[in-house]
Design a protein around this motif. Structure first.
Motif: not given
Length: 383
Positions: A73-76, A80-83
């Motif tokens: 999801t967008d929230e997950q 998670i943070g940066p690529l």
């Protein structure tokens, strides 16, 4: 990120040509690189019945130029943070031409862990996307009930081969679009030089002439000043029109109909000719088709307002039964002989218009004759 629409509506149990064909068609309908990457990722996840999927395209600095996920999801994804960097299992996948299938990715020698918000993953299948010997990227799948099989690996290999073609075509399309934009910038610069610069030069000379006549011939001076005012107004019109062409289209935010209506309204205010727009039954088109319609409309309006001496220009956009659209730009200007224009080596932007139309499978026609105005009509297919 999560996808709202099903990309490859196929049952993983099919496991055959029909399933692969559905997935390939889903990712081959699009020309923008980002959308192609998203479709490949979603198609792979749906085809193999995985919980998570990702696709990474490496850059030259140890990171990813692009990284697309599906099943998160967008929230997950934000949590998670940066690529990710190219390290651990991801790095391995981007530097070998063979697939990686693991029962538990967490037990792999190259595994280096993941951020706290990252979903827990176990069984893993990774496949490089290869063009010759160049690795364009890699698609990663995780968490399939019962684990990934040799058959899954073969299906993903076939999909990755088609993905390489789709990605290559998308990159060529975007490169072509960049060249088209460069050509447009060059044309606008040419217009500025030929139209605005010349008018400003004439304006300056006329103003100087008026200044020398103020004392000895006031009547002629007033006439010259009137000419200064006329030239200044024309230069302002030219500049406004160029600004409109430079202004980025709001297609993504407002859609084709609203964008065209807005641009026509601005041109109507900027020019002495009456410019009108109407639309009927227009459905949302694929992005490439909408961009082509908008650019052709802009080019046709440019010709009508700069060269035809038209008193009115009518722009209409109508939907078709096949979910496509027909654009019509008609002016009541002086018109021209199309054959004579071609023989003289002039194109009035028709070459760039036809090139744009060809990229989206559309049809362009032009009707004109001296003293009878000009009609340009474009038809594009739907999704």
């Amino acid at each position: 990120m999560s996808t709202e629409e099903p990309t490859a509506a196929c049952d993983p149990c099919l496991g055959g040509i029909e399933a692969v064909s559905t997935a390939v068609l889903a990712m081959s309908r699009h020309l923008e690189v980002r959308e192609v990457l998203r479709r490949i990722t979603a198609s792979a996840r749906s085809l193999l019945g995985a919980e998570y999927a990702a696709l990474g395209v490496p850059d030259d600095h140890g990171g990813f130029a692009q990284f697309v996920v599906d099943g998160v999801t967008d929230e997950q994804w934000k949590a998670i943070g940066p690529l990710p960097r190219q390290h651990g299992v991801l790095a391995t996948m981007l530097h070998q031409l063979t697939p990686t299938r693991l029962t538990d990715v967490r037990q792999a020698p190259a595994f280096e862990g993941w951020p706290a918000a990252h979903p827990d993953m176990k069984d893993f299948l990774g496949m490089p996307i290869i063009d010759g010997t160049e690795i364009l990227g890699a698609v990663f799948l995780a968490n399939k009930k019962g684990g990934f099989t040799e058959h899954d690996e073969e299906l993903l290999r076939i999909l990755a081969a088609h993905a390489a073609l789709a990605l290559g075509n998308a990159r060529l399309y975007e490169r072509s679009r960049e060249l088209t934009l460069a050509g447009e910038r060059a044309r606008i610069a040419h217009d500025l030089h030929d139209a605005v610069s010349q008018k400003l030069f004439s304006l300056r000379l006329t103003a100087k002439a008026a200044a020398t006549l103020v004392d000895r011939d006031p009547v002629r001076a007033r006439a010259e000043l009137a000419e200064v005012a006329r030239l200044a107004a024309e230069a302002a019109d030219e500049l406004r029109a160029v600004v409109v062409e430079l202004r980025p289209a709001a297609l993504d935010e407002d859609g084709l109909v609203a964008t065209l209506a807005s641009q026509v309204q601005v041109l109507d205010r900027a020019h002495t000719a009456a410019v009108r727009f109407s639309s009927q039954g227009v459905r949302t088109l694929p992005p490439a088709q909408e961009a082509a319609v908008l650019r052709v409309a802009q080019e046709a309006l440019h010709n009508a307002l700069r060269h035809s001496e038209a008193a009115s220009v009518e722009v209409t956009l109508a939907g078709t039964p096949a979910r496509g659209a027909v654009l019509r730009v008609a002016d009541d200007g002086r018109g021209f002989d199309p054959a004579a224009v071609r023989r003289a080596g002039r194109h009035l932007g028709l070459v760039s218009m036809r090139d744009r139309v060809a990229t989206v499978g559309g049809r362009l026609s032009l009707e004109s004759a001296p003293g009878k105005g000009t009609v340009i009509e474009l038809e594009v297919p739907g999704a």
